[in-house]
Scaffold this active site. Structure first.
Site, PDB file in Angstrom:
ATOM      1  NE  ARG A   1     -38.533 -11.604   1.855  1.00 46.33           N
ATOM      2  CZ  ARG A   1     -37.947 -12.043   2.961  1.00 46.33           C
ATOM      3  NH1 ARG A   1     -37.275 -11.203   3.722  1.00 46.33           N
ATOM      4  NH2 ARG A   1     -38.048 -13.295   3.338  1.00 46.33           N
TER       5      ARG A   1
ATOM      6  CB  THR B   1     -33.725 -10.129  -5.664  1.00 50.22           C
ATOM      7  OG1 THR B   1     -35.130  -9.827  -5.661  1.00 50.22           O
ATOM      8  CG2 THR B   1     -33.390 -10.884  -6.943  1.00 50.22           C
TER       9      THR B   1
ATOM     10  CG  ASP C   1     -47.361 -19.403   4.899  1.00 47.46           C
ATOM     11  OD1 ASP C   1     -48.105 -18.905   4.050  1.00 47.46           O
ATOM     12  OD2 ASP C   1     -46.225 -19.847   4.634  1.00 47.46           O
TER      13      ASP C   1
ATOM     14  CG  ASP D   1     -44.998 -16.580   5.646  1.00 50.84           C
ATOM     15  OD1 ASP D   1     -46.156 -16.133   5.777  1.00 50.84           O
ATOM     16  OD2 ASP D   1     -44.303 -16.370   4.642  1.00 50.84           O
TER      17      ASP D   1
END
Length: 210
Positions: A103, A107, A204, A201
């Site tokens: 991703r 944007t 992560d 995340d």
């Protein structure tokens, strides 16, 4: 698109531990695997089967076996890898393909950077694994990729989702046979496209910051 939110106290409990920022990566990985197995039970409820005849120690009888072509499990790299073991434990005869989706953090648009899938997925049931359904862009692109290869039945499994992501995915998959299985639906997305309260995340937390 059909949406199924698994309502079970064990799922809620495991999600609670996953959300805790102090949960270390080894425990996070272990709980993710356990949670996916619970979600996979719901996700495979409509897996295609065929009748087979077997012999028990007592008599001959009929039962069910997974049909051919075998289901295809597709984790979205890299965070989806943390869900793979939990899925194949429940569906060991499935084949495994891989999709690398990234991703753009400005944007929020998805990009495909790697794929390892059969060229022809005609007649295949596909199970896509992605821990977080945030904006819906990456998962929607992955599902489109599978349908473009000939898949006719796709089930997506996510640990949790934002309402915005569910709505976006429904729009992106309109007219397709898609099922979405979730551990829970959270409150919202923040201005950076992260799920609130979420769990951070997932990649992560599974594998570190590398």
């Amino acid at each position: 698109m059909r949406v199924h939110v698994a309502d079970h106290p064990l799922i809620t409990h495991k999600l609670t531990v996953l959300r805790d920022k102090n949960t270390p990566s080894p425990i996070f990985r272990s709980l993710t695997e356990e949670l996916v197995t619970l979600l996979a039970y719901e996700a495979t409820r409509e897996v295609r089967t065929e009748t087979v005849e077997i012999e028990t120690p007592v008599t001959t009888t009929t039962g069910l076996a997974i049909s051919s072509p075998r289901p295809l499990v597709v984790p979205i790299l890299r965070a989806g890898l943390g869900m793979l073991e939990g899925m194949v434990k429940l569906l060991p005869t499935a084949e495994v393909g891989f999709l690398g989706m990234l991703r753009d953090e400005e944007t929020f648009e998805p990009k495909t950077y790697a794929e390892r899938l059969p060229d022809d997925l005609s007649g295949r049931q596909c199970f896509v694994l992605d821990p977080m359904l945030a904006t819906g862009g990456s998962l929607g692109a992955a599902i489109k990729f599978l349908f473009d290869r000939g898949a006719d039945d796709v089930t997506a499994i996510c640990l949790l989702a934002a309402p915005e992501g569910v709505a976006a995915l429904e729009k992106l998959t309109e007219g397709r046979d898609v099922k979405l299985v979730l551990g829970t639906v959270d409150e919202r997305l923040d201005e950076h496209g992260y799920i609130v309260p979420g769990l951070g995340d997932a990649g992560d937390r599974l594998y570190g910051l590398v």
